[in-house]
Design an enzyme around this catalytic site. Structure first.
Site, short mmCIF file in Angstrom:
data_model
loop_
_atom_site.label_atom_id
_atom_site.label_comp_id
_atom_site.label_asym_id
_atom_site.label_seq_id
_atom_site.Cartn_x
_atom_site.Cartn_y
_atom_site.Cartn_z
N LYS A 190 0.84 -1.21 0.00
CA LYS A 190 0.00 0.00 0.00
C LYS A 190 0.88 1.25 0.00
CE LYS A 190 -3.53 -2.65 0.12
NZ LYS A 190 -4.84 -2.90 0.62
C1 PLP Z 1 -5.86 -3.87 0.98
C2 PLP Z 1 -7.30 -3.51 1.04
C3 PLP Z 1 -8.11 -3.85 2.12
C4 PLP Z 1 -7.69 -4.81 3.21
O1 PLP Z 1 -6.54 -4.51 3.87
P1 PLP Z 1 -5.68 -5.67 4.58
O2 PLP Z 1 -4.73 -4.90 5.42
O3 PLP Z 1 -5.03 -6.46 3.51
O4 PLP Z 1 -6.63 -6.47 5.40
C5 PLP Z 1 -9.42 -3.37 2.15
N1 PLP Z 1 -9.91 -2.62 1.16
C6 PLP Z 1 -9.18 -2.29 0.08
C7 PLP Z 1 -9.77 -1.43 -0.97
C8 PLP Z 1 -7.85 -2.73 -0.03
O5 PLP Z 1 -7.13 -2.41 -1.10
#
Ligand code: PLP
Length: 367
Positions: A190
């Site tokens: 991210k």
């Molecule tokens: C990555 C993501 C999540 C979930 O996050 P995690 O930390 O992997 O549980 C939720 N919503 C979106 C849009 C994402 O890209």
């Protein structure tokens, strides 16, 4: 003739290498004090991240999916309730709705930005609607002004899934500061990524945040460690991850700016048939992903594969068509369904070299 070097879809080495010295100090500091859960780095990061998002409060949790689930739970949402969310999102958004026992109500997205359409939300809101989730997909915030106009009219909270949008803005508002509460993920890829899983909830609502903090720490009373007010769970941000995130937060705006530069370079050189997903003029995207729409994805992907270029599709199957959620496919979502067959994510990360972007563009120009 030497083959050109492959271009990875994501190179976290390029992101983390410049921080190496600061990270080494952070590891040693945490090793020194030994408070691996709930150490001082957690509260420090929570304060810094709330300030960054322009919110009063932040609570670190174990991952972004938990953050979403804890927000919905903290809002008292459960069985019998419906939560409106876009069909075009990562499956975690829908999982969080199911995890609290509520019913996901999938709605379509705007044909230009592929973000949740306020008109579709307005049409889907009913007596059981307990929340609307705005997903800021690909780094661009959804039209939160349009969404708030709808949710305020119905007295329903707007929750932000900001997992792909750390630092993005819409009409001056930072992602996380627009709705009643927002969920962030710090999954390594991210825009703000830990060295493992991590997540956070931000909000101005002190009571909501206190409930979430308690639930995420075994329902523990705020004043007495061995009193458990409610039956909670364990979803905490590790001290080591908070230490890493504290360092990386300082470089987030610069890293996002490098993503923006790379996307501008893509726009200048991509062939006409590779159409970048539109930007809302009120949005300042942090470009978590460089998504283009192409008429013949198989041909584009074959050329990228032959050229040693990484790519992705986010996401090939909209949530309401996933077997896991098929029973909730109340309405067709034609825009999301069509886009799923056309979207293609190109290599993008802070530190991607201009020559790497150029190479992707020239390979695509040769299709
Ligand atoms: C990555 C993501 C999540 C979930 O996050 P995690 O930390 O992997 O549980 C939720 N919503 C979106 C849009 C994402 O890209």
């Amino acid at each position: 003739m030497t083959r050109p070097a492959p271009v990875p879809f994501l190179d976290l080495g390029a992101v983390n290498a410049p921080l190496r010295d600061a990270l080494d100090v952070a590891w040693k500091t945490v090793l020194g004090h030994g408070r691996f859960v709930g150490g001082p780095e957690v509260a420090a990061f929570e304060d810094d991240f709330a300030a960054y998002c322009g919110t009063d409060h932040c609570v670190g949790v174990a991952n972004g999916t938990d953050a979403l689930e804890l927000v919905l739970d903290g809002l008292g949402i459960g069985p019998g309730d419906e939560v409106v969310l876009p069909a075009n999102t990562f499956v975690a958004t829908a999982e969080a709705v199911r995890a609290v026992g509520a019913r996901p109500r999938f709605v379509d997205v705007r044909p230009d930005t592929l973000l949740v359409d306020p008109d579709a939300v307005a049409a889907a809101i009913g007596p059981r609607t307990a929340a609307v989730v705005a997903v800021h997909l690909f780094g661009q915030m959804a039209d939160v002004d349009g969404l708030l106009a709808v949710t305020d009219r119905h007295g329903v909270p707007l929750v932000e899934d900001a997992a792909q949008a750390h630092g993005a803005r819409y009409a001056g508002r930072r992602a996380g500061g627009a709705g009643r509460a927002a969920a962030f993920s710090f999954y390594p890829g991210k825009n703000l990524g830990a060295f493992g899983d991590g997540g956070a909830v931000v909000s101005d609502d002190a009571e909501l945040v206190a409930r979430i903090r308690r639930t995420a720490d075994h329902g523990r009373s705020a004043t007495s460690r061995h009193h458990h007010d409610v039956s909670g769970r364990n979803s905490r941000l590790d001290t080591l991850q908070a230490a890493v995130l504290g360092i990386k937060l300082g470089g987030l705006d610069a890293a996002n700016a490098r993503r923006v530069e790379a996307v501008e370079r893509y726009r200048e050189q991509l062939p006409d048939w590779c159409a970048p997903v539109a930007q809302d003029p009120l949005a300042e995207s942090v470009h978590h992903l460089a998504v283009v729409r192409v008429p013949d994805r198989a041909a584009a992907v074959a050329a990228l594969d032959a050229g040693g270029i990484g790519w992705g599709v986010h996401y090939p199957v909209p949530c309401h068509l996933q077997p896991a959620f098929a029973e909730f496919a109340d309405d067709p979502c034609p825009v999301a369904e069509r886009a799923a067959g056309e979207i293609l994510s190109l290599p993008l990360f802070p530190g991607i070299a201009p020559a790497q972007v150029d190479r992707v563009c020239s390979v695509l120009a040769g299709v």
